[in-house]
Design a protein around this motif. Sequence first.
Motif, PDB file in Angstrom:
ATOM      1  N   GLU A   1       0.859  -1.194   0.000  1.00 46.61           N
ATOM      2  CA  GLU A   1       0.000   0.000   0.000  1.00 46.61           C
ATOM      3  C   GLU A   1       0.884   1.229   0.000  1.00 46.61           C
TER       4      GLU A   1
ATOM      5  N   LYS B   1       0.887   5.228   0.910  1.00 50.45           N
ATOM      6  CA  LYS B   1       0.146   6.250   1.647  1.00 50.45           C
ATOM      7  C   LYS B   1       0.864   7.587   1.505  1.00 50.45           C
TER       8      LYS B   1
ATOM      9  N   SER C   1      -4.577   6.902   2.089  1.00 49.48           N
ATOM     10  CA  SER C   1      -4.185   5.725   1.322  1.00 49.48           C
ATOM     11  C   SER C   1      -4.431   6.010  -0.156  1.00 49.48           C
TER      12      SER C   1
ATOM     13  N   CYS D   1      -3.693   0.309  -3.161  1.00 51.74           N
ATOM     14  CA  CYS D   1      -3.111  -0.950  -2.702  1.00 51.74           C
ATOM     15  C   CYS D   1      -3.020  -1.884  -3.900  1.00 51.74           C
TER      16      CYS D   1
ATOM     17  N   LYS E   1       4.181  -1.683   8.706  1.00 51.27           N
ATOM     18  CA  LYS E   1       3.826  -0.310   8.313  1.00 51.27           C
ATOM     19  C   LYS E   1       5.091   0.526   8.115  1.00 51.27           C
TER      20      LYS E   1
END
Length: 413
Positions: A324, A326, A332, A335, A384
Motif C-alpha cells: 500500500e 500512503k 491511502s 493498494c 507499516k
Amino acid sequence: MSNIAIKVENLSKAYQLGEIGTGTISRDLERWYARIRGKEDPFLLIGETNDRTAKSSSDIVWSLKDINFEIEQGDAIGIIGRNGAGKSTLLKVLSRVTSPTSGRIKGKGRIASLLEVGTGFHPELTGRENIYLNGAILGMRKKEITRKFDEIVDFAGVERYIDTPVKRYSSGMYVRLAFAVAAHLESEILIVDEVLAVGDAEFQKKCLGKMGDVSKGEGRTVLFVSHNMGSIMDLCRDSILLHHGSVEATGKSGEVINKYITGNALKSKIWDREDTSNEIASFRKIYISNGESIINNLEVSQENYLNILVDIQDIHQLKTLAFEIKSFNDYSLFCSHDYDIGKITYKQGLNHFRIKLPENLRPGSYYINIGSNGAGFSTVEYFKNVIDFEVINSNEVIDNRPGIMMFPLKWIS
C-alpha cells in the motif's frame, strides 16, 4: 478588542516518577518553603524531558516544557506528535483538569472538554441527568440546556437509553453522548482528544463534520488531538507539533504534518530484515530502484520499481502478497496485490518481485506498507512504513491542479 481565545506563556508541567515525596523531610520542607515565597521548586531543576525510550537518571520528568502559542477565536487547531509527546497533558492543563507547574494560560470563554470516554459523566446518573449536569458545570441555565436537549439526543442517537444510567452504556454509546454534549452546549472553546476512535466510522465522520460546523459556522475555537493525519488536514487549517513536551513546529497543517511524518519516518533507502522465523513466508528486503541504483528520491520522468524480496517456506499456504502507498498526511492512495494482472508463481526459498510504480504521483512524501495473506485472507505478516520516498518532480502542465494523484487523460471529440 483582542480576538485571542487562548494564550499560553512559558507553560511547563512536571511529574514525579515513583513514590510521592522526595525521600527526605528536609527536602520536602525546602520545596514547600520555596513555593510559599513564590520561588521555583528547587527539586524540579534536575528534571528531564519526557523521553520514554531513554533511561532516566532523575525522578522528575517534564511532560511539557516552555510551551508558547496563541490561538485566535474561531480557529480549529490540530495538535499532533508521537505517543508521549505531551498532547493529552497539554489538553488537560488547558481544560484545567490539572494545573501547570509553571507558566500561565489566558483564556476567553467557557471550555467544553472531551478528553477520554466518560469525561464529566457520573456513572450512576442517567443520560438525561448527565446532560443537565454538564450544562450546569459550564454555567448554563436549565432553560438553555432544555433548548439544546433534543438536538443533543438526536445527534448521539441514544434516545432509547436516555433515561438509563450511563454506567450501562457501551463505550461507543458513552462517547457518542459525551461528544454530543460537548459540541452542542454553548461553550466558546471545544477541546477534543482522540476519544473518537471508540466510535464507528460513520460517527467519526459525523463528529468531524460537527467540529467543522462549530469552528467555521459558529465561530467557536476547536483544539483537536488525533493520530489520523487525514482528519487533521480536513478539519484544521493550522497545527502544533509537540516533541518530548516542547513545541517543535507550528503553522499550516500540511507543512507541520509533513515535518512530523518525515521526522519520524525511516531514512534508510532499504528495509532489510534478518530475524525471520515465519513458517509460511518472511519479508526480507524492500527498496525502490530506477534500473541502475537504489533510490528514495523519485523522478517521474524515469521508470521506478518497487523491489520486494520475500523468503517463502510454504508455497501452498501463501495466497497473496500486497503493498500500500500512503501520502504524508496519511491518505491511502492505492493498494496492489500480486494477483492484480495475472497471478504470479511462487518458488520455494527467496523470491524477488519487481513492480513498476505509477507515474502520476504528485511531488511530496510517501510511505509503503507491506503485507502477506494466507488462506481466507488471514494475515501472515504486515509491516507499516517500511520505507519512505520522495517524488521530487512531475509533469509541469498538470502539477498545479487539485487532487491526490495526477491523471492526464485523453479527450476525444
